[in-house]
Design a protein around this motif. Structure first.
Motif, PDB file in Angstrom:
ATOM      1  N   HIS A   1       0.873  -1.172   0.000  1.00 32.37           N
ATOM      2  CA  HIS A   1       0.000   0.000   0.000  1.00 32.37           C
ATOM      3  C   HIS A   1       0.911   1.223   0.000  1.00 32.37           C
ATOM      4  CE1 HIS A   1       1.002  -0.593   4.189  1.00 32.37           C
ATOM      5  NE2 HIS A   1       0.443   0.538   4.556  1.00 32.37           N
TER       6      HIS A   1
ATOM      7  N   ASP B   1       5.881   4.655   5.221  1.00 32.42           N
ATOM      8  CA  ASP B   1       6.868   3.721   5.783  1.00 32.42           C
ATOM      9  C   ASP B   1       7.070   2.499   4.879  1.00 32.42           C
ATOM     10  OD1 ASP B   1       4.154   3.270   6.763  1.00 32.42           O
ATOM     11  OD2 ASP B   1       4.939   1.667   8.027  1.00 32.42           O
ATOM     12  N   HIS B   2       6.285   2.414   3.786  1.00 34.71           N
ATOM     13  CA  HIS B   2       6.421   1.304   2.834  1.00 34.71           C
ATOM     14  C   HIS B   2       6.967   1.737   1.477  1.00 34.71           C
ATOM     15  CE1 HIS B   2       4.083  -1.537   5.403  1.00 34.71           C
ATOM     16  NE2 HIS B   2       3.779  -0.367   5.954  1.00 34.71           N
TER      17      HIS B   2
ATOM     18  N   ASP C   1       0.298  -4.398   5.630  1.00 36.49           N
ATOM     19  CA  ASP C   1      -0.308  -3.871   6.866  1.00 36.49           C
ATOM     20  C   ASP C   1      -1.770  -4.278   6.878  1.00 36.49           C
ATOM     21  OD1 ASP C   1       2.064  -2.665   7.396  1.00 36.49           O
ATOM     22  OD2 ASP C   1       1.270  -0.627   7.564  1.00 36.49           O
TER      23      ASP C   1
ATOM     24  N   HIS D   1       7.412  -5.559  10.927  1.00 36.60           N
ATOM     25  CA  HIS D   1       6.665  -4.299  11.043  1.00 36.60           C
ATOM     26  C   HIS D   1       6.168  -4.171  12.495  1.00 36.60           C
ATOM     27  CE1 HIS D   1       3.498  -1.276  10.341  1.00 36.60           C
ATOM     28  NE2 HIS D   1       4.057  -1.026   9.188  1.00 36.60           N
TER      29      HIS D   1
HETATM   30 ZN   LIG Z   1       3.191   0.369   7.883  1.00 39.27          ZN
END
Ligand SMILES: [Zn+2]
Ligand SMILES: [Zn+2]
Length: 345
Positions: free
Chosen positions: A110, A114-115, A230, A305
């Motif tokens: 997504h 942070d990705h 996530d 994560h």
């Molecule tokens: Zn995340």
């Protein structure tokens, strides 16, 4: 005589000191540079048979020195695949001496920062280190916008370097990635990549308030690996993970997460209980993860994560997965940056 010995000893000491201060450091730097260059070439000499996973980021948005943000690398068929590229990814890939010049495709779960924040860097660095093929970037709707943005950010750098010898011959689009948006809105999952026996499926997971957030499943040489992205507890993930060899899943530890809230309150931060609630709803608790792994009957679980992000030591990690072994029979490992799993063993 004693005076002369003392004088000689002093001379030897001074000379040794001078040697250590002026001769040794430059030699060490020379050796360091030689090694860095030889490692770059070693990384290009890919073992075509190797089938392995490498954790290049196991943290979450809270910064933690020894955990970069989301990044998982797969080596298969002499190619490198990435699942997410959070900040710090290219640094971790270089530290592990992974063949970034063989980067074939990136799969985004997504578009949370942070990705994806490290993606532009990964694309640019893999090219300057010698990548000569285009990279496909699979992801949810919006991925093309993301790549357009990175292309703009790196536009002047790429234009300047493309004129240099050895770096010509690729279009800016090939250098900075080609978007392959996956739209799974009416479906629960499908094959998005299939080449030389590497099959990758995407499926939807539950990550409010993204309309489409994905998990991925990789099949190769009779093994299946499922990656959660996530997500809150996801029924499609449980179905996709049924009988998988490995489940690589995000998690939050409820007790530690509550401590973050309490600490914020103690330090006078404005803690919005609703915001903390929303974070919990967007992710899976460690205990729910253990239950779903048991239900899906997966062979092993790797927790990544981590929310909150904790130091990479066994005491912190034991506290993080506390109680999971009562709910899931298989092995549970807290992933660390730099950890590798050889999948043919
Ligand atoms: Zn995340
Ligand atoms: Zn997210």
């Amino acid at each position: 005589v004693t005076g002369r010995i003392a004088f000689l000893a002093a001379v030897v000491l001074v000379l040794t000191g001078a040697l250590a201060a002026h001769v040794l450091p430059p030699r060490l730097v020379d050796a360091f540079i030689d090694r860095a260059v030889s490692e770059t070439f070693e990384a290009r000499a890919v073992d075509e048979d190797r089938f392995a996973l490498h954790f290049c980021g196991t943290g979450s948005p809270q910064h933690q020195a020894d955990r970069s943000q989301s990044c998982l690398a797969l080596l298969a068929g002499g190619r490198l695949f990435l699942f997410d590229a959070g900040p710090g990814s290219s640094q971790r890939l270089r530290e592990a001496n992974l063949p970034i010049t063989r980067l074939e495709a990136v799969f985004l779960t997504h578009l949370h920062s942070d990705h994806v924040s490290g993606l532009g860097d990964v694309l640019q660095v893999s090219w300057t280190y010698g990548r000569r093929g285009p990279v496909e970037v699979y992801g949810p709707p919006g991925s093309a916008d993301l790549l357009d943005g990175f292309a703009l950010v790196f536009q002047h750098d790429v234009e300047e370097r493309r004129g240099k010898s050895g770096l010509d011959g690729m279009t800016a689009g090939e250098i900075m990635g080609q978007a392959r948006e996956i739209d799974l809105s009416p479906q629960s999952g499908r094959v998005v990549y299939e080449r030389d026996g590497v099959v990758i499926r995407a499926f939807t997971v539950v990550h409010p308030s993204w309309e489409q957030a994905f998990g991925y499943s990789i099949s190769h040489r009779g093994k299946t690996i499922v990656i959660s992205g996530d997500t809150n507890v996801s029924q499609t993930l449980i179905a996709e993970a049924a009988g998988a060899d490995l489940l690589i899943h995000e998690a939050y530890n409820a007790r530690l997460f509550n401590r973050v809230g309490a600490a914020l309150e103690r330090h006078g931060g404005d803690v919005d209980p609703e915001r903390l609630e929303q974070v919990a709803e967007a992710h899976t608790s460690t205990h729910d993860l253990a239950r779903l792994a048991q239900e899906a009957g997966v062979g092993a679980v790797y927790v990544t994560h981590l929310i909150p992000s904790i130091p990479a030591n066994r005491w912190a990690e034991a506290a993080f997965i506390e109680g999971m072994d009562r709910l899931y029979d298989g092995p549970i490992t807290v992933a660390r940056d730099g950890m590798q799993i050889e999948l043919d063993d």
